[in-house]
Design a protein around this motif. Structure first.
Motif, mmCIF file in Angstrom:
data_model
loop_
_atom_site.group_PDB
_atom_site.id
_atom_site.type_symbol
_atom_site.label_atom_id
_atom_site.label_comp_id
_atom_site.label_asym_id
_atom_site.label_seq_id
_atom_site.Cartn_x
_atom_site.Cartn_y
_atom_site.Cartn_z
ATOM 1 N N ASN A 63 52.825 -63.339 58.608
ATOM 2 C CA ASN A 63 53.346 -62.929 59.904
ATOM 3 C C ASN A 63 53.248 -64.077 60.910
ATOM 4 O O ASN A 63 52.159 -64.412 61.378
ATOM 5 N N LYS A 64 54.397 -64.663 61.245
ATOM 6 C CA LYS A 64 54.423 -65.824 62.151
ATOM 7 C C LYS A 64 53.952 -65.463 63.560
ATOM 8 O O LYS A 64 53.336 -66.271 64.237
ATOM 9 N N THR A 65 54.223 -64.228 64.009
ATOM 10 C CA THR A 65 53.787 -63.813 65.345
ATOM 11 C C THR A 65 52.262 -63.767 65.410
ATOM 12 O O THR A 65 51.669 -64.275 66.361
ATOM 13 N N LEU A 66 51.633 -63.187 64.402
ATOM 14 C CA LEU A 66 50.168 -63.162 64.366
ATOM 15 C C LEU A 66 49.605 -64.574 64.287
ATOM 16 O O LEU A 66 48.603 -64.890 64.934
ATOM 17 N N ALA A 67 50.231 -65.428 63.491
ATOM 18 C CA ALA A 67 49.770 -66.814 63.365
ATOM 19 C C ALA A 67 49.849 -67.530 64.712
ATOM 20 O O ALA A 67 48.935 -68.264 65.092
ATOM 21 N N GLU A 68 50.921 -67.293 65.443
ATOM 22 C CA GLU A 68 51.078 -67.913 66.773
ATOM 23 C C GLU A 68 50.019 -67.391 67.741
ATOM 24 O O GLU A 68 49.431 -68.148 68.507
ATOM 25 N N GLN A 69 49.773 -66.083 67.710
ATOM 26 C CA GLN A 69 48.769 -65.488 68.594
ATOM 27 C C GLN A 69 47.369 -65.982 68.275
ATOM 28 O O GLN A 69 46.504 -66.026 69.147
ATOM 29 N N SER A 70 47.122 -66.361 67.036
ATOM 30 C CA SER A 70 45.779 -66.792 66.632
ATOM 31 C C SER A 70 45.382 -68.124 67.258
ATOM 32 O O SER A 70 44.201 -68.471 67.267
ATOM 33 N N LYS A 71 46.330 -68.858 67.801
ATOM 34 C CA LYS A 71 46.028 -70.182 68.382
ATOM 35 C C LYS A 71 45.044 -70.099 69.548
ATOM 36 O O LYS A 71 44.305 -71.036 69.790
ATOM 37 N N THR A 72 45.014 -68.981 70.267
ATOM 38 C CA THR A 72 44.050 -68.843 71.368
ATOM 39 C C THR A 72 42.638 -68.600 70.849
ATOM 40 O O THR A 72 41.671 -68.772 71.583
ATOM 41 N N CYS A 73 42.532 -68.235 69.574
ATOM 42 C CA CYS A 73 41.225 -67.890 69.011
ATOM 43 C C CYS A 73 40.393 -69.102 68.627
ATOM 44 O O CYS A 73 39.261 -68.949 68.181
ATOM 45 N N VAL A 74 40.923 -70.299 68.792
ATOM 46 C CA VAL A 74 40.101 -71.489 68.577
ATOM 47 C C VAL A 74 39.316 -71.820 69.841
ATOM 48 O O VAL A 74 38.364 -72.580 69.803
ATOM 49 N N LYS A 75 39.714 -71.209 70.951
ATOM 50 C CA LYS A 75 39.052 -71.459 72.233
ATOM 51 C C LYS A 75 38.232 -70.259 72.712
ATOM 52 O O LYS A 75 37.184 -70.410 73.315
ATOM 53 N N TYR A 76 38.748 -69.045 72.441
ATOM 54 C CA TYR A 76 38.106 -67.825 72.926
ATOM 55 C C TYR A 76 37.719 -66.910 71.766
ATOM 56 O O TYR A 76 38.351 -66.931 70.714
ATOM 57 N N ALA A 77 36.716 -66.066 71.992
ATOM 58 C CA ALA A 77 36.273 -65.106 70.981
ATOM 59 C C ALA A 77 37.367 -64.062 70.763
ATOM 60 O O ALA A 77 37.879 -63.483 71.719
ATOM 61 N N CYS A 78 37.729 -63.841 69.495
ATOM 62 C CA CYS A 78 38.799 -62.909 69.136
ATOM 63 C C CYS A 78 38.364 -62.017 67.985
ATOM 64 O O CYS A 78 37.396 -62.308 67.293
ATOM 65 N N GLY A 79 39.137 -60.985 67.779
ATOM 66 C CA GLY A 79 38.969 -60.110 66.638
ATOM 67 C C GLY A 79 40.317 -59.517 66.284
ATOM 68 O O GLY A 79 41.282 -59.667 67.033
ATOM 69 N N LEU A 80 40.385 -58.850 65.154
ATOM 70 C CA LEU A 80 41.597 -58.169 64.712
ATOM 71 C C LEU A 80 41.236 -56.757 64.304
ATOM 72 O O LEU A 80 40.167 -56.525 63.732
ATOM 73 N N VAL A 81 42.119 -55.829 64.602
ATOM 74 C CA VAL A 81 41.960 -54.454 64.136
ATOM 75 C C VAL A 81 43.332 -53.984 63.665
ATOM 76 O O VAL A 81 44.356 -54.349 64.241
ATOM 77 N N GLN A 82 43.334 -53.219 62.579
ATOM 78 C CA GLN A 82 44.569 -52.622 62.090
ATOM 79 C C GLN A 82 44.486 -51.127 62.356
ATOM 80 O O GLN A 82 43.443 -50.502 62.116
ATOM 81 N N VAL A 83 45.584 -50.571 62.870
ATOM 82 C CA VAL A 83 45.618 -49.158 63.232
ATOM 83 C C VAL A 83 46.862 -48.495 62.640
ATOM 84 O O VAL A 83 47.861 -49.162 62.395
ATOM 85 N N ALA A 84 46.768 -47.198 62.437
ATOM 86 C CA ALA A 84 47.902 -46.411 61.954
ATOM 87 C C ALA A 84 47.640 -44.956 62.305
ATOM 88 O O ALA A 84 46.500 -44.556 62.530
ATOM 89 N N SER A 85 48.716 -44.182 62.356
ATOM 90 C CA SER A 85 48.596 -42.755 62.634
ATOM 91 C C SER A 85 49.552 -41.992 61.734
ATOM 92 O O SER A 85 50.674 -42.442 61.501
ATOM 93 N N ARG A 86 49.091 -40.868 61.255
ATOM 94 C CA ARG A 86 49.936 -40.042 60.399
ATOM 95 C C ARG A 86 51.162 -39.544 61.148
ATOM 96 O O ARG A 86 52.234 -39.393 60.572
ATOM 97 N N LEU A 99 42.393 -58.677 69.341
ATOM 98 C CA LEU A 99 41.454 -58.393 70.424
ATOM 99 C C LEU A 99 41.030 -59.766 70.948
ATOM 100 O O LEU A 99 40.168 -60.422 70.368
ATOM 101 N N ARG A 100 41.679 -60.225 72.027
ATOM 102 C CA ARG A 100 41.422 -61.571 72.552
ATOM 103 C C ARG A 100 40.671 -61.466 73.863
ATOM 104 O O ARG A 100 41.199 -60.962 74.851
#
Length: 191
Positions: free
Chosen positions: A58-81, A127-128
């Protein structure tokens, strides 16, 4: 009469098997593997290996991850029935109390909102925080909420609030004062 019930049960079983065979692959794998459920809502913190695969695909996620080299980040996956109008993810950024004290202490609070999702669609949300990246900083106490009502907020959004610790106020120290001389006060004179 017994054979009639057996034939009817066999017919219902065949209908059930046929109906299941025609469901989509997404529905067949529901609920998502490795996700924690709370009613109709599912959430998962991806592993390092899963994050690597997600960033490769996912190129969008890869692009968003660039801020995570400077700031504390996390990822969560969500879904709903049944799908969600919007999502809210709350978490606490925690870290060691000091360089010499490994006791975990909250550093800040993070609130992330995310757009609508369709039923059974897995969304990966960053989660940035704005907390400078340091060793052993983590996202803890993550709660995920799926809303079905409209919102008046701008979605998506991220709000990070650093926890301000009150500084210890020193107790007042006595200071020497000048000695006060006591002189008799003038008494009222009688007339």
């Amino acid at each position: 009469m017994g054979s009639h019930i057996k034939r009817r049960a066999a017919a219902l079983l065949l209908v059930g098997v046929f109906a299941f065979a025609n469901t989509s692959a997404q529905a067949a794998s529901w609920p998502p593997k490795g996700f924690h459920a709370n009613g109709d809502v599912y959430a998962k913190i991806p592993t390092s290996k899963e994050i690597f695969v997600l960033l490769q695909k996912n190129k969008t996620l890869a692009e968003q991850s660039k801020t995570c080299v400077k700031y504390a980040c996390g990822l969560v996956q969500v879904a709903s029935r049944i799908g969600c109008t919007w999502w809210e993810i709350l978490s606490t950024v925690s870290g060691p109390k000091s360089a010499t004290n490994a006791t975990r202490t909250p550093i800040g609070k993070l609130r992330v909102t995310y757009r609508a999702t369709i039923p059974k669609k897995i969304a990966t949300i960053y989660l940035r925080s704005r907390e400078p990246l340091k060793p052993k900083i983590t996202m803890t106490g993550i709660t995920v909420s799926c809303y079905h009502s409209p919102t008046t907020e701008l979605i998506p959004s991220t709000v990070y609030a650093r926890i301000v610790k009150p500084k210890a106020t020193p107790s007042p120290t006595p200071t020497p004062s000048e000695s006060i001389s006591t002189s008799p006060s003038a008494s009222p004179s009688a007339t």
